[in-house]
Design an enzyme around this catalytic site. Sequence first.
Site, PDB file in Angstrom:
ATOM      1  CG  ASN A   8      -2.064  -0.961   1.059  1.00 59.27           C
ATOM      2  OD1 ASN A   8      -2.777  -0.911   0.056  1.00 59.27           O
ATOM      3  ND2 ASN A   8      -2.236  -1.873   2.017  1.00 59.27           N
ATOM      4  CG  ASN A   9       5.340   2.825   1.013  1.00 59.14           C
ATOM      5  OD1 ASN A   9       5.562   3.664   0.159  1.00 59.14           O
ATOM      6  ND2 ASN A   9       5.957   2.807   2.179  1.00 59.14           N
ATOM      7  CG  HIS A  11       6.930   7.136  -0.933  1.00 61.02           C
ATOM      8  ND1 HIS A  11       7.350   8.338  -1.440  1.00 61.02           N
ATOM      9  CD2 HIS A  11       5.968   7.417  -0.031  1.00 61.02           C
ATOM     10  CE1 HIS A  11       6.678   9.314  -0.870  1.00 61.02           C
ATOM     11  NE2 HIS A  11       5.826   8.781  -0.004  1.00 61.02           N
ATOM     12  CG  ASP A  68       7.944  -6.435   6.736  1.00 59.39           C
ATOM     13  OD1 ASP A  68       7.197  -5.448   6.619  1.00 59.39           O
ATOM     14  OD2 ASP A  68       8.318  -6.860   7.837  1.00 59.39           O
ATOM     15  CG  PHE A 148       9.105   6.279   2.066  1.00 61.48           C
ATOM     16  CD1 PHE A 148       9.897   5.944   0.982  1.00 61.48           C
ATOM     17  CD2 PHE A 148       8.741   5.271   2.963  1.00 61.48           C
ATOM     18  CE1 PHE A 148      10.323   4.625   0.785  1.00 61.48           C
ATOM     19  CE2 PHE A 148       9.156   3.955   2.779  1.00 61.48           C
ATOM     20  CZ  PHE A 148       9.955   3.644   1.685  1.00 61.48           C
ATOM     21  CG  ASP A 151      14.211   7.760   2.765  1.00 62.98           C
ATOM     22  OD1 ASP A 151      14.812   6.739   3.153  1.00 62.98           O
ATOM     23  OD2 ASP A 151      13.495   7.788   1.751  1.00 62.98           O
ATOM     24  NE  ARG A 177      11.238  -1.049  -0.560  1.00 68.93           N
ATOM     25  CZ  ARG A 177      11.548   0.005   0.183  1.00 68.93           C
ATOM     26  NH1 ARG A 177      12.028   1.092  -0.372  1.00 68.93           N
ATOM     27  NH2 ARG A 177      11.352  -0.010   1.480  1.00 68.93           N
TER      28      ARG A 177
HETATM   29  P1  ITT Z   1       3.335  -2.146   2.975  1.00 69.80           P
HETATM   30  O1  ITT Z   1       3.350  -3.014   4.204  1.00 69.80           O
HETATM   31  O2  ITT Z   1       1.962  -1.901   2.435  1.00 69.80           O
HETATM   32  O3  ITT Z   1       4.309  -2.613   1.914  1.00 69.80           O
HETATM   33  P2  ITT Z   1       4.562  -0.152   4.707  1.00 69.80           P
HETATM   34  O4  ITT Z   1       4.954   1.284   4.523  1.00 69.80           O
HETATM   35  O5  ITT Z   1       3.730  -0.523   5.897  1.00 69.80           O
HETATM   36  O6  ITT Z   1       3.877  -0.669   3.353  1.00 69.80           O
HETATM   37  P3  ITT Z   1       6.561  -2.004   5.750  1.00 69.80           P
HETATM   38  O7  ITT Z   1       5.565  -2.775   6.490  1.00 69.80           O
HETATM   39  O8  ITT Z   1       7.599  -2.736   4.934  1.00 69.80           O
HETATM   40  O9  ITT Z   1       5.893  -0.985   4.696  1.00 69.80           O
HETATM   41  O10 ITT Z   1       7.261  -1.022   6.776  1.00 69.80           O
HETATM   42  C1  ITT Z   1       8.382  -0.426   6.391  1.00 69.80           C
HETATM   43  C2  ITT Z   1       8.577   0.846   7.175  1.00 69.80           C
HETATM   44  O11 ITT Z   1      10.001   0.955   7.331  1.00 69.80           O
HETATM   45  C3  ITT Z   1       8.131   2.039   6.341  1.00 69.80           C
HETATM   46  O12 ITT Z   1       6.828   2.466   6.637  1.00 69.80           O
HETATM   47  C4  ITT Z   1       9.182   3.066   6.720  1.00 69.80           C
HETATM   48  O13 ITT Z   1       8.850   3.683   7.936  1.00 69.80           O
HETATM   49  C5  ITT Z   1      10.433   2.213   6.935  1.00 69.80           C
HETATM   50  N1  ITT Z   1      11.172   2.089   5.661  1.00 69.80           N
HETATM   51  C6  ITT Z   1      11.288   1.002   4.850  1.00 69.80           C
HETATM   52  N2  ITT Z   1      12.008   1.266   3.770  1.00 69.80           N
HETATM   53  C7  ITT Z   1      12.354   2.567   3.864  1.00 69.80           C
HETATM   54  C8  ITT Z   1      13.091   3.449   3.042  1.00 69.80           C
HETATM   55  O14 ITT Z   1      13.585   3.076   1.872  1.00 69.80           O
HETATM   56  N3  ITT Z   1      13.239   4.700   3.460  1.00 69.80           N
HETATM   57  C9  ITT Z   1      12.739   5.118   4.634  1.00 69.80           C
HETATM   58  N4  ITT Z   1      12.013   4.366   5.468  1.00 69.80           N
HETATM   59  C10 ITT Z   1      11.822   3.090   5.089  1.00 69.80           C
END
Ligand code: ITT
Length: 192
Positions: A8-9, A11, A68, A148, A151, A177
């Site tokens: 749902n993200n 970015h 995740d 996001f 970052d 990622r």
């Molecule tokens: P989905 O579960 O729908 O994929 P989400 O945003 O909840 O979306 P996650 O459960 O994987 O994603 O949680 C990851 C969190 O970790 C995300 O919300 C950020 O706060 C942090 N995060 C992950 N990758 C990041 C990045 O590239 N830059 C900054 N923060 C990141």
Amino acid sequence: MKIVFATNNKHKIEEVKKILPPDIELLTLFDIGCEEDLPETGNTFEQNAAQKARYIHDKYGYDCFADDSGLEAEALHGRPGVYSARYAGTNSTSTANVTKLLSELNMEENRKAKFRTVIALMIGEETSYFEGEIKGEITLRERGSNGFGYDPVFVPEGFHVTFAEMAPELKNKISHRSIAVQKLAEFLTAEK
Ligand code: ITT
């Protein structure tokens, strides 16, 4: 080849679209009419990624992958880790999560941290995993407005700017990622 990215993200979708080869058609949850939150009740990145991918695969019948990811601070014994998205509470904003992280690391000299991603890919009944990580340090205050999540407080090793101060193209070349998605892309290309 059509494949769903179960997130749902927005970015994450933008980042991943730029890395996967153009002949792989990436579908979003919106494209398949999935509006619900995905289950994420595991204790590890692997478990949560697999749970999200299996949910879409079983309910909607698509080949799909989910990631995740999160930030692990050494001085906090790996926190926020799997709780990165909801560190300051359920439905917490990125700003609240970052504020909590900075206050927990207040006065802490060890600022070492790493971002980790695990992707779970489900094709048919087979699940495959791809990992990526990037080491760096947590800043004392937020810097920059790109990207996001965490970052604005993460400076990757070998750089002086935060992920949020970098051009998105550069973050996309070196990020946790991106490393995992490149492994996924190689696997999908070999599968075809
Ligand atoms: P989905 O579960 O729908 O994929 P989400 O945003 O909840 O979306 P996650 O459960 O994987 O994603 O949680 C990851 C969190 O970790 C995300 O919300 C950020 O706060 C942090 N995060 C992950 N990758 C990041 C990045 O590239 N830059 C900054 N923060 C990141």
